[in-house]
Scaffold this motif. Structure first.
Motif, mmCIF file in Angstrom:
data_model
loop_
_atom_site.group_PDB
_atom_site.id
_atom_site.type_symbol
_atom_site.label_atom_id
_atom_site.label_comp_id
_atom_site.label_asym_id
_atom_site.label_seq_id
_atom_site.Cartn_x
_atom_site.Cartn_y
_atom_site.Cartn_z
ATOM 1 N N ASP A 252 -4.144 12.625 -5.055
ATOM 2 C CA ASP A 252 -4.645 11.283 -4.681
ATOM 3 C C ASP A 252 -3.497 10.497 -3.930
ATOM 4 O OD1 ASP A 252 -6.317 8.690 -4.608
ATOM 5 O OD2 ASP A 252 -4.484 8.187 -5.697
ATOM 6 N N HIS A 256 -2.961 9.112 0.227
ATOM 7 C CA HIS A 256 -2.589 7.935 0.923
ATOM 8 C C HIS A 256 -1.814 7.970 1.992
ATOM 9 C CE1 HIS A 256 -4.526 5.258 -2.190
ATOM 10 N NE2 HIS A 256 -4.241 6.133 -3.016
ATOM 11 N N HIS A 329 -1.470 0.936 -3.566
ATOM 12 C CA HIS A 329 -0.522 1.723 -4.160
ATOM 13 C C HIS A 329 0.880 1.059 -3.571
ATOM 14 C CE1 HIS A 329 -2.633 5.723 -5.322
ATOM 15 N NE2 HIS A 329 -3.030 4.653 -5.870
ATOM 16 N N HIS A 339 -8.657 3.689 -1.427
ATOM 17 C CA HIS A 339 -10.000 3.907 -2.315
ATOM 18 C C HIS A 339 -10.369 2.444 -2.684
ATOM 19 C CE1 HIS A 339 -7.146 3.960 -5.531
ATOM 20 N NE2 HIS A 339 -6.557 5.065 -4.926
#
Ligand code: ZN
Length: 409
Positions: A252, A256, A329, A339
């Protein structure tokens, strides 16, 4: 209601005396089903499907042929701790309390859980439980087996525990391993491993040496994946449990900032986004190899469930003007995919299951499965009644004989 349930959960965690890890598997009168869950943070079907077609994910492909798969509906504004805690408890984020990475100024942790997680329910029902590198399980809790924490573990060089990770020997602010004796055993036999990925490089780090920074970061990701694979193999060989959950989360993080976007996508920077266009798909090719190692421990009597908490998609053009668009993030990283869209249906996770009594080659259409259904379906495999607070349902459509209350080995 929440207070009452919390009281029961705390009682279960503190008072029950679980057998030592060395005694696992020796004390149950009747064999219980073997269930292995593999979670992959943010596995995106738009990226994995082409790889499956190209034959680059043979192990996942074999699971699809032997079982059921489809999209997994997630929650609104999904992120890892928020969704994993929803999978653990089958309750809404506002109910279980882990609403995001930071809750009330504090990094998400297991002490915040206001609803009983699956590892506690299984333990109380004498199912042996093993959890390895699963996100949002720090600090670890006593279980009828073992627990090794994952993403959101705190320690040296990662004091806040957010999107970085200490090595096992560097953990601070709580226990990363239960029972404590297992920690020394792992350090001796597996070595000192990184518990999760490190932070993504900042825009300032990247400036001027983009390719070198990207390659160095990706090399570290692969190092961590290799360490995790060794850990998984060791723990599966030496501490088999009825229920086992193994977690992966670097994929993941890669998406990003290295999602293979096109020049018309928001945030496109050719110095970063044109140099390693295979970096993100390659993560899933590498994951497939990890899955191959895990499959060596999955026989025809074992249930295998692969889940991702959400997908990940490129930023939308109109979000250029959204102040939160690039805030996903770590705030300093030039993020080009994310997401935590308000509409979680924009970034569904994925679900794969195979095992005795599970239909083969079954495609789940639409949003037949949701993150709320994971815990009830696992409990169903053990014949454990779904607690009333759980909002999901047993995914009975995936079973050949849907009328049976307990799946048989
Ligand atoms: Zn993410």
């Amino acid at each position: 209601m929440v207070l009452r349930r919390l009281a029961v959960f705390v009682l279960a965690s503190c008072v029950l005396l679980f057998p030592p890890v060395s005694a696992l598997g020796q004390n149950s009168a009747k064999p219980k089903p073997h269930v292995v869950v593999v979670s992959v943070n943010g596995m995106e079907l738009d990226v994995t499907r082409p790889l499956l077609l190209e034959g680059k994910m043979p192990n996942l492909s074999s699971v699809i042929k032997k079982g059921a798969y489809g999209k997994l509906r997630t929650v609104s504004a999904p992120n890892c701790p928020r969704v994993f805690s929803t999978m653990f408890t089958s309750t809404e984020p506002e109910e279980h309390g882990v609403t995001g990475f930071i809750v009330g100024g504090i990094t998400a942790n297991t002490n915040m859980l206001k609803e009983e997680p699956i590892w506690s329910i299984l333990s109380k029902n004498h199912v042996t439980v093993g959890m390895t590198n699963v996100p949002a399980t720090f600090p670890v809790m006593p279980v009828n087996g073992y627990m090794i924490s994952g993403m959101l573990t705190r320690g040296k060089n990662c004091e806040d525990g957010v999107l970085c990770a200490p090595k096992l020997s560097e953990v601070e602010g709580g226990d990363a391993v239960y029972p404590p004796s297992l920690k020394a055993e792992l350090l001796k036999n597996v070595g000192d491993f990184y518990i999760d990925c490190e932070r993504m490089p900042s825009a300032a780090d990247l400036q001027g040496h983009e390719s070198a920074e990207i390659d160095a970061w990706l090399a570290k990701v692969q190092l961590i994946r290799d360490q995790q694979t060794r850990l998984f193999a060791y723990i599966l060989d030496h501490h088999p449990t009825d229920f086992t959950w193994l977690g992966q989360s670097c994929e993941d993080r890669t998406g990003h900032w290295l999602y293979p976007i096109a020049p018309y996508n928001a945030g496109y920077n050719p110095k970063i986004n044109a140099v390693r266009t295979e970096a993100f798909p390659d993560q899933y090719v590498a994951f497939d190899k990890v899955l191959g190692e895990i499959l060596k421990h999955v026989d025809e009597n074992t249930y295998l469930i692969i889940v991702s908490d959400h997908g990940i998609k490129p930023l939308r053009e109109f979000e250029e003007t959204d102040p939160h668009a690039h805030m996903d993030h770590e705030k300093t990283t030039p993020v080009i995919a994310k997401h935590d869209f308000v509409d979680g249906d924009d970034v569904p996770g994925s679900f794969f299951a195979m095992g005795p009594g599970i239909k083969q080659n079954l495609r789940l259409m639409g949003f037949a499965a949701s993150v709320y259904d994971i815990a009830p379906t696992i409990l169903h495999l053990y014949g454990i009644e779904q607690p009333p607070q759980m909002r999901g349902h047993v995914l009975s459509d995936i079973f050949v004989n849907a009328g049976k209350t307990v799946a048989e080995r």
